[in-house]
Design a protein around this motif. Structure first.
Motif, mmCIF file in Angstrom:
data_model
loop_
_atom_site.group_PDB
_atom_site.id
_atom_site.type_symbol
_atom_site.label_atom_id
_atom_site.label_comp_id
_atom_site.label_asym_id
_atom_site.label_seq_id
_atom_site.Cartn_x
_atom_site.Cartn_y
_atom_site.Cartn_z
ATOM 1 N N ASP A 1 -1.929 5.881 8.581
ATOM 2 C CA ASP A 1 -1.502 4.666 9.258
ATOM 3 C C ASP A 1 -0.775 5.087 10.535
ATOM 4 O O ASP A 1 0.156 5.885 10.482
ATOM 5 N N LYS B 1 0.822 -1.217 0.000
ATOM 6 C CA LYS B 1 0.000 0.000 0.000
ATOM 7 C C LYS B 1 0.854 1.264 0.000
ATOM 8 O O LYS B 1 0.646 2.172 -0.801
ATOM 9 N N THR B 2 1.811 1.309 0.926
ATOM 10 C CA THR B 2 2.613 2.518 1.094
ATOM 11 C C THR B 2 3.485 2.775 -0.138
ATOM 12 O O THR B 2 3.584 3.914 -0.615
ATOM 13 N N THR C 1 4.744 5.441 7.516
ATOM 14 C CA THR C 1 5.982 5.214 6.759
ATOM 15 C C THR C 1 5.911 5.816 5.362
ATOM 16 O O THR C 1 6.818 5.615 4.555
ATOM 17 N N ASP D 1 -2.769 6.945 2.272
ATOM 18 C CA ASP D 1 -2.245 5.610 2.577
ATOM 19 C C ASP D 1 -2.886 5.142 3.878
ATOM 20 O O ASP D 1 -2.731 5.781 4.915
#
Ligand SMILES: Nc1ncnc2c1ncn2[C@@H]1O[C@H](COP(=O)(O)OP(=O)(O)OP(=O)(O)O)[C@@H](O)[C@H]1O
Ligand SMILES: [Mg+2]
Length: 265
Positions: free
Chosen positions: A37, A13-14, A41, A144
């Motif tokens: 999140d 995802k990131t 990150t 994200d």
């Protein structure tokens, strides 16, 4: 364009959100990358240096901000009462940090708004902010999300143009497509698309194709297993800065293109 990226833990995802944000930014759009999140990150996938990332305080952990925006004038502490409609329209401008390619990053902290039925000041701030970003501004953003789909059912994605569900060629991550399908009405996002990632063999691609077909979720594209992405993570740089022409980066660029065509933005 307002896009959220979701999926099971570790599916990519990131990586995909960060790369997509930068590629959209390169097209000349101002992009706000929103990290929702709690173990944020996204900065690394965007290519923001660790020294700058160290200074980040997620909005929901910023006590001073929460006190300033949520506290009812004159009240001692919150004592169970706080503002339900805090001012949020300036938060992106005040707290986002500049990254490369026209992208700025806003670290929201968790959007686990309802997880424990929490009606707390930080959750209210975030919920109001998300509502503002989705409905109250023209700003393009890529969000994200944290792993899983728990937050999708709680109104965080309502009104977005698209939800990208990243999946690996494996049952555990593909399973989420079915769950999202049954949530579809509740989450009320513009469009749901699947994105295959870490595809290493024709069987991988076939597996993803079959699942998206049976769940009737359109596949926006497939990202191959790419050594550049792995290496970038090892070196702590954005994959796009390591090799913008790696197979994975080219695939995400195609996905960006298709996203623009599909959402008409
Ligand atoms: N296409 C790819 N090829 C090779 N490695 C990949 C690919 N996509 C992601 N990865 C690697 O997989 C790992 C997980 O990626 P990433 O952090 O983007 O996933 P995530 O879904 O955001 O994870 P989390 O659920 O922990 O937030 C990272 O080490 C990343 O470098
Ligand atoms: Mg992630």
């Amino acid at each position: 364009m307002k896009v959220a990226v979701a999926g099971k833990g570790g599916v990519g995802k990131t990586t995909i959100a960060g790369t997509l944000a930068r590629l959209l930014g390169r097209d000349g759009l101002r992009i706000l990358a929103v990290d929702a999140d709690p173990s944020y990150t996204l900065w690394s996938a965007l290519g923001i240096p660790p020294d700058e990332a160290k200074k980040i305080i997620p909005l929901t952990e910023n006590e001073t901000l929460i006190e300033e925006r949520l506290k009812i004038d004159g009240a001692k502490g919150y004592s169970g009462f706080f503002k339900l409609n805090p001012r949020v329209d300036d938060l992106a401008e005040k707290f986002a940090i500049e990254g490369p390619d026209n992208v700025s990053l806003l670290v929201a902290g968790t959007v686990d708004i309802g997880g424990s039925g929490c009606m707390c000041p930080s959750a209210t701030l975030l919920k109001t902010l998300m509502r503002h970003l989705i409905l109250g501004t023209d700003e393009a953003f890529v969000m994200d999300m944290d792993a899983g789909i728990e937050n999708l059912g709680r109104g965080t994605t309502r009104g977005m143009d698209a939800l990208l569900v990243v999946t690996e060629p494996g049952r555990r991550s593909l399973d989420i497509l079915g769950k999202i399908r049954s949530l579809a009405q509740d989450i009320d996002v513009g469009r749901v698309f699947a994105v295959g990632n870490k595809v290493a063999a024709p069987e991988d691609e076939e597996m993803i194709q079959e699942w998206v077909k049976s769940e009737e979720i359109p596949l926006l594209g497939i990202v191959p297993l790419d050594d550049t992405i792995k290496q970038a993570d090892r070196k702590g740089v954005a994959p796009l800065d390591l090799d913008p022409n790696s197979p994975g980066m080219l695939a995400i660029n195609e996905i960006k293109q298709r996203l623009i065509e599909e959402t008409g933005n």
